[in-house]
Design an enzyme around this catalytic site. Structure first.
Site, PDB file in Angstrom:
ATOM      1  N   HIS A  25     -12.889  41.341  -2.182  1.00  0.00           N
ATOM      2  CA  HIS A  25     -13.667  40.226  -2.748  1.00  0.00           C
ATOM      3  C   HIS A  25     -15.123  40.217  -2.296  1.00  0.00           C
ATOM      4  CE1 HIS A  25      -9.595  37.939  -3.396  1.00  0.00           C
ATOM      5  NE2 HIS A  25      -9.835  38.824  -4.344  1.00  0.00           N
TER       6      HIS A  25
ATOM      7  N   GLU B 181       3.229  29.926   6.931  1.00  0.00           N
ATOM      8  CA  GLU B 181       4.061  29.182   5.982  1.00  0.00           C
ATOM      9  C   GLU B 181       4.850  30.131   5.086  1.00  0.00           C
ATOM     10  OE1 GLU B 181       1.091  27.093   3.822  1.00  0.00           O
ATOM     11  OE2 GLU B 181       0.717  25.659   5.458  1.00  0.00           O
TER      12      GLU B 181
HETATM   13  C1  BJW Z   1      -2.077  31.920   8.648  1.00  0.00           C
HETATM   14  C2  BJW Z   1      -2.742  31.437   9.742  1.00  0.00           C
HETATM   15  C3  BJW Z   1      -2.528  32.144  10.911  1.00  0.00           C
HETATM   16  C4  BJW Z   1      -3.296  30.173   8.177  1.00  0.00           C
HETATM   17  N1  BJW Z   1      -1.714  33.203  10.918  1.00  0.00           N
HETATM   18  N2  BJW Z   1      -1.263  32.963   8.663  1.00  0.00           N
HETATM   19  C5  BJW Z   1      -2.658  36.571 -13.273  1.00  0.00           C
HETATM   20  C6  BJW Z   1      -1.955  35.386 -13.261  1.00  0.00           C
HETATM   21  C7  BJW Z   1      -2.613  34.186 -13.073  1.00  0.00           C
HETATM   22  C8  BJW Z   1      -3.999  34.137 -12.895  1.00  0.00           C
HETATM   23  C9  BJW Z   1      -4.692  35.308 -12.895  1.00  0.00           C
HETATM   24  C10 BJW Z   1      -4.019  36.505 -13.075  1.00  0.00           C
HETATM   25  N3  BJW Z   1      -4.945  37.508 -13.034  1.00  0.00           N
HETATM   26  C11 BJW Z   1      -6.151  36.965 -12.826  1.00  0.00           C
HETATM   27  C12 BJW Z   1      -6.031  35.639 -12.742  1.00  0.00           C
HETATM   28  C13 BJW Z   1      -7.173  34.698 -12.516  1.00  0.00           C
HETATM   29  C14 BJW Z   1      -7.555  34.575 -11.070  1.00  0.00           C
HETATM   30  C15 BJW Z   1      -6.382  34.021 -10.257  1.00  0.00           C
HETATM   31  O1  BJW Z   1      -5.715  34.710  -9.524  1.00  0.00           O
HETATM   32  N4  BJW Z   1      -6.128  32.735 -10.351  1.00  0.00           N
HETATM   33  C16 BJW Z   1      -5.035  32.116  -9.613  1.00  0.00           C
HETATM   34  C17 BJW Z   1      -5.592  31.128  -8.592  1.00  0.00           C
HETATM   35  C18 BJW Z   1      -4.077  31.500 -10.563  1.00  0.00           C
HETATM   36  N5  BJW Z   1      -8.001  35.852 -10.505  1.00  0.00           N
HETATM   37  C19 BJW Z   1      -9.221  36.317 -10.723  1.00  0.00           C
HETATM   38  O2  BJW Z   1     -10.005  35.706 -11.422  1.00  0.00           O
HETATM   39  C20 BJW Z   1      -9.615  37.650 -10.087  1.00  0.00           C
HETATM   40  N6  BJW Z   1     -10.204  38.487 -11.079  1.00  0.00           N
HETATM   41  C21 BJW Z   1      -9.479  39.129 -12.002  1.00  0.00           C
HETATM   42  O3  BJW Z   1      -8.277  39.091 -11.990  1.00  0.00           O
HETATM   43  O4  BJW Z   1     -10.224  39.823 -12.897  1.00  0.00           O
HETATM   44  C22 BJW Z   1      -9.574  40.248 -14.103  1.00  0.00           C
HETATM   45  C23 BJW Z   1      -9.571  39.060 -15.036  1.00  0.00           C
HETATM   46  C24 BJW Z   1     -10.764  38.523 -15.422  1.00  0.00           C
HETATM   47  C25 BJW Z   1     -10.763  37.412 -16.272  1.00  0.00           C
HETATM   48  C26 BJW Z   1      -9.556  36.837 -16.688  1.00  0.00           C
HETATM   49  C27 BJW Z   1      -8.358  37.384 -16.238  1.00  0.00           C
HETATM   50  C28 BJW Z   1      -8.380  38.507 -15.411  1.00  0.00           C
HETATM   51  C29 BJW Z   1     -10.676  37.459  -9.015  1.00  0.00           C
HETATM   52  C30 BJW Z   1     -10.207  36.616  -7.875  1.00  0.00           C
HETATM   53  C31 BJW Z   1     -11.388  36.366  -6.927  1.00  0.00           C
HETATM   54  C32 BJW Z   1     -11.022  35.412  -5.799  1.00  0.00           C
HETATM   55  N7  BJW Z   1     -12.214  35.025  -5.114  1.00  0.00           N
HETATM   56  C33 BJW Z   1     -12.112  34.191  -3.909  1.00  0.00           C
HETATM   57  C34 BJW Z   1     -13.556  33.837  -3.445  1.00  0.00           C
HETATM   58  C35 BJW Z   1     -14.208  35.049  -2.784  1.00  0.00           C
HETATM   59  C36 BJW Z   1     -15.578  34.760  -2.310  1.00  0.00           C
HETATM   60  C37 BJW Z   1     -15.612  33.731  -1.205  1.00  0.00           C
HETATM   61  O5  BJW Z   1     -15.054  33.943  -0.116  1.00  0.00           O
HETATM   62  O6  BJW Z   1     -16.208  32.688  -1.447  1.00  0.00           O
HETATM   63  O7  BJW Z   1     -11.414  34.900  -2.882  1.00  0.00           O
HETATM   64  S1  BJW Z   1     -11.128  32.728  -4.138  1.00  0.00           S
HETATM   65  C38 BJW Z   1     -10.393  32.765  -2.538  1.00  0.00           C
HETATM   66  O8  BJW Z   1      -8.976  33.023  -2.630  1.00  0.00           O
HETATM   67  C39 BJW Z   1     -10.993  33.992  -1.837  1.00  0.00           C
HETATM   68  C40 BJW Z   1      -9.810  34.545  -1.120  1.00  0.00           C
HETATM   69  O9  BJW Z   1     -10.036  35.897  -0.789  1.00  0.00           O
HETATM   70  C41 BJW Z   1      -8.701  34.336  -2.096  1.00  0.00           C
HETATM   71  C42 BJW Z   1      -7.329  34.366  -1.481  1.00  0.00           C
HETATM   72  O10 BJW Z   1      -7.179  33.369  -0.537  1.00  0.00           O
HETATM   73  P1  BJW Z   1      -6.341  33.670   0.777  1.00  0.00           P
HETATM   74  O11 BJW Z   1      -7.006  34.692   1.581  1.00  0.00           O
HETATM   75  O12 BJW Z   1      -4.942  33.922   0.416  1.00  0.00           O
HETATM   76  O13 BJW Z   1      -6.528  32.276   1.563  1.00  0.00           O
HETATM   77  P2  BJW Z   1      -5.714  30.907   1.420  1.00  0.00           P
HETATM   78  O14 BJW Z   1      -6.559  29.844   2.028  1.00  0.00           O
HETATM   79  O15 BJW Z   1      -5.267  30.689   0.042  1.00  0.00           O
HETATM   80  O16 BJW Z   1      -4.408  31.121   2.290  1.00  0.00           O
HETATM   81  C43 BJW Z   1      -4.450  31.290   3.702  1.00  0.00           C
HETATM   82  C44 BJW Z   1      -3.052  31.628   4.149  1.00  0.00           C
HETATM   83  O17 BJW Z   1      -3.091  31.925   5.523  1.00  0.00           O
HETATM   84  C45 BJW Z   1      -2.041  30.483   3.973  1.00  0.00           C
HETATM   85  O18 BJW Z   1      -0.867  31.000   3.358  1.00  0.00           O
HETATM   86  C46 BJW Z   1      -1.740  30.021   5.386  1.00  0.00           C
HETATM   87  O19 BJW Z   1      -0.394  29.593   5.586  1.00  0.00           O
HETATM   88  C47 BJW Z   1      -2.013  31.278   6.169  1.00  0.00           C
HETATM   89  N8  BJW Z   1      -2.449  31.058   7.528  1.00  0.00           N
HETATM   90  N9  BJW Z   1      -3.497  30.317   9.327  1.00  0.00           N
HETATM   91  C48 BJW Z   1      -1.079  33.547   9.730  1.00  0.00           C
HETATM   92  N10 BJW Z   1      -3.130  31.725  12.044  1.00  0.00           N
END
Ligand code: BJW
Ligand code: ZN
Length: 251
Positions: A119, A221
């Site tokens: 990302h 979780e």
């Molecule tokens: C611990 C802990 C500890 C806490 N020890 N654990 C197919 C189906 C449905 C939707 C889509 C799909 N394909 C594409 C989509 C759309 C979209 C998407 O996925 N939407 C969903 C939300 C439904 N995806 C996209 O748009 C992607 N692009 C794409 O697919 O392009 C093709 C396309 C284009 C147009 C249309 C369709 C397709 C791009 C996604 C980009 C995500 N960007 C972000 C921001 C990055 C920049 C920034 O940092 O500002 O990335 S959003 C945000 O979420 C960030 C993260 O990298 C990402 C994931 O989050 P992450 O890392 O999982 O964090 P959390 O907070 O969610 O979870 C933390 C976890 O840690 C928790 O589970 C806790 O329990 C745990 N935890 N402490 C262990 N100590």
């Protein structure tokens, strides 16, 4: 739990090629807020509402204020035991790839070498006019209160945007292909600290299984990934990963 960690250690001892996917949970113990859950809010905006091209078009000042605020937090943070354990794991595998969704650079700061950023990186900016990519970070003295209305500009005069991947945008060219190529021959995939709701990263556990890799999740979780993996280790990444490393042979 002890038995589960023991199983993970056995899997790792029997593997030659290791793939790791990390998410925001890996940096949580460094004091960096995750995206979802109770700490995932900023000034009443949800993080995921700000991470879109529409949000930036509508209000680039607001989006930059958020990114500068996050840069300040990250610059004042340090890698935690989870990051360092991953560095140790890398030393033990000739075939190793770390794919991170995090933009905070903490894996690199800890010493990880073979890292792919899915990302982007919060310390890079990209010009909307000429596409030039530059290093961009707030001045240390503004760490506590980044100037709200400073819109960073490129030397060509164009508006800069954070060089990260927002919702609806494509993963940087080549990154996904390289990750999949590695995964296709990996013996084991560790999925750590990610909520497993953002695609395409959310599809990795299933892809890994289809390629024949053993899958291990580490998360505080239960997530949508938990029922898919071979082994789910509930708890903190900064405790579980060092415990695993401690029980592996020295590099
Ligand atoms: C611990 C802990 C500890 C806490 N020890 N654990 C197919 C189906 C449905 C939707 C889509 C799909 N394909 C594409 C989509 C759309 C979209 C998407 O996925 N939407 C969903 C939300 C439904 N995806 C996209 O748009 C992607 N692009 C794409 O697919 O392009 C093709 C396309 C284009 C147009 C249309 C369709 C397709 C791009 C996604 C980009 C995500 N960007 C972000 C921001 C990055 C920049 C920034 O940092 O500002 O990335 S959003 C945000 O979420 C960030 C993260 O990298 C990402 C994931 O989050 P992450 O890392 O999982 O964090 P959390 O907070 O969610 O979870 C933390 C976890 O840690 C928790 O589970 C806790 O329990 C745990 N935890 N402490 C262990 N100590
Ligand atoms: Zn430019």
């Amino acid at each position: 739990m002890k038995e589960k960690i023991e199983i993970a250690i056995q899997i790792l001892k029997n593997s030659r090629s290791l793939f790791i996917l990390t998410g925001a949970g890996v940096s949580a113990e460094s004091g960096i807020p995750t995206f979802r859950g109770k700490d995932g809010l900023w000034k009443n905006y949800s993080a995921t509402d700000l991470a879109t091209p529409e949000a930036f078009r509508r209000n680039p000042e607001l989006v930059w204020e958020w990114y500068h605020w996050r840069q300040g937090i990250i610059l004042n943070a340090n890698p935690n035991p989870a990051h360092y354990a991953i560095v140790e794991l890398e030393k033990r595998y000739k075939d190793f790839l770390l794919l991170t969704q995090n933009v905070d650079n903490l894996h690199q700061r800890a010493g990880s070498k073979n890292v792919l950023e899915l990302h982007g990186n919060i310390f890079r900016a990209r010009c909307l006019e000429c596409n030039k990519i530059i290093h961009h970070q707030i001045e240390q003295k503004f760490n506590d209160s980044p100037h709200p209305n400073r819109l960073p500009k490129c030397s060509c005069g164009g508006l800069l945007r954070p060089d990260v991947v927002w919702f609806g945008e494509l993963i940087p060219e080549g990154i996904w292909q390289r990750a999949m190529e590695f995964l296709s021959s990996a013996d084991v995939a560790i999925i750590c600290g990610t909520s497993g709701v953002v695609w395409p990263a959310a599809g990795i556990p299933e892809i890994a299984k289809n390629y024949g890799a053993k899958t291990i999740e580490i998360n505080l979780e239960v997530t949508p990934i938990s029922p898919l993996v071979d082994l789910s280790l509930p708890g903190k990444a900064g405790e579980i990963l060092p415990e695993i490393v401690k029980n592996l042979p020295a590099p």
